[in-house]
Design an enzyme around this catalytic site. Structure first.
Site, short mmCIF file in Angstrom:
data_model
loop_
_atom_site.label_atom_id
_atom_site.label_comp_id
_atom_site.label_asym_id
_atom_site.label_seq_id
_atom_site.Cartn_x
_atom_site.Cartn_y
_atom_site.Cartn_z
N SER A 57 0.83 -1.20 0.00
CA SER A 57 0.00 0.00 0.00
C SER A 57 0.87 1.26 0.00
O SER A 57 1.66 1.47 -0.92
CB SER A 57 -0.99 -0.05 1.17
N ASP A 116 -9.69 -4.88 -4.71
CA ASP A 116 -9.15 -3.93 -3.74
C ASP A 116 -10.11 -2.74 -3.61
O ASP A 116 -10.36 -2.03 -4.57
CB ASP A 116 -7.76 -3.44 -4.20
N HIS A 148 -7.97 -5.34 -0.27
CA HIS A 148 -6.74 -4.61 0.08
C HIS A 148 -6.00 -5.42 1.14
O HIS A 148 -6.04 -5.12 2.33
CB HIS A 148 -7.10 -3.21 0.58
#
Length: 179
Positions: A57, A116, A148
């Site tokens: 991320s 995601d 995610h």
């Protein structure tokens, strides 16, 4: 006022990738920190070609910017569920050019789940496309139904990438240590 999530830099918006504001000062500060950590490892005797920079991320986004613009060739760069920072004004390319593109031959691994809900899958795809267009060798992998997060298949793929980029030293290391 956008959502503020302290971390490597402030995330001012997670909406539109092209038109969003970015905390360039925070990104540049974190880039300096990450590159300083690499410098410290090299000073301890670790060859730059055996150092891999990567993350998930926000950490993956930072790894792409800091790794691609590092002054010496690294062993690898990876980003999971991430996107390319500073692309609106192509600032990342200015940073890369300052280092004579030392990492243009460094293989980049990217993984992204197509479900995601935080960092849109299309952002990861677009990042890989932009980097490929700029000449980097990007291995972009899609993980079906993955939100995610990471999953065992993605971690297995990452492990194979790491084994290839920084193969075990084996007996050579033992011989060197016994001298």
């Amino acid at each position: 006022m956008g959502m503020r999530m302290p971390g490597w830099y402030d995330i001012l918006s997670l909406s539109d990738l092209d038109g969003r504001q970015e905390d360039e000062q925070g990104i540049m500060r974190s880039r300096t920190v990450l590159q300083g950590l690499i410098d410290a490892e090299i000073e301890k005797g670790i060859p730059a070609e055996r150092i891999v920079l990567g993350g998930f991320s926000q950490g993956g986004a930072m790894s792409l910017v800091a790794g691609l613009s590092y002054k010496r060739k690294l062993g690898g760069i990876f980003g999971l569920s991430c996107w390319l920072l500073l692309q609106g004004n192509s600032k990342y390319m200015d940073l890369v050019k300052e280092t004579s593109n030392a990492n243009e031959k460094t293989k980049v691994f990217m993984g992204h789940g197509d479900a995601d809900q935080v960092v849109q899958y299309k952002w990861g795809q677009k990042t890989a496309e932009i980097l490929k267009k700029e000449g980097w060798d990007v291995d972009f992998r899609t993980y079906r139904g993955l939100p995610h997060s990471a999953d065992p298949e993605e971690i297995d793929d990452l492990e194979k990438y790491l084994d290839k980029q920084i193969p075990p030293l084996g007996d050579a290391k033992l011989e060197k240590e016994s001298l």
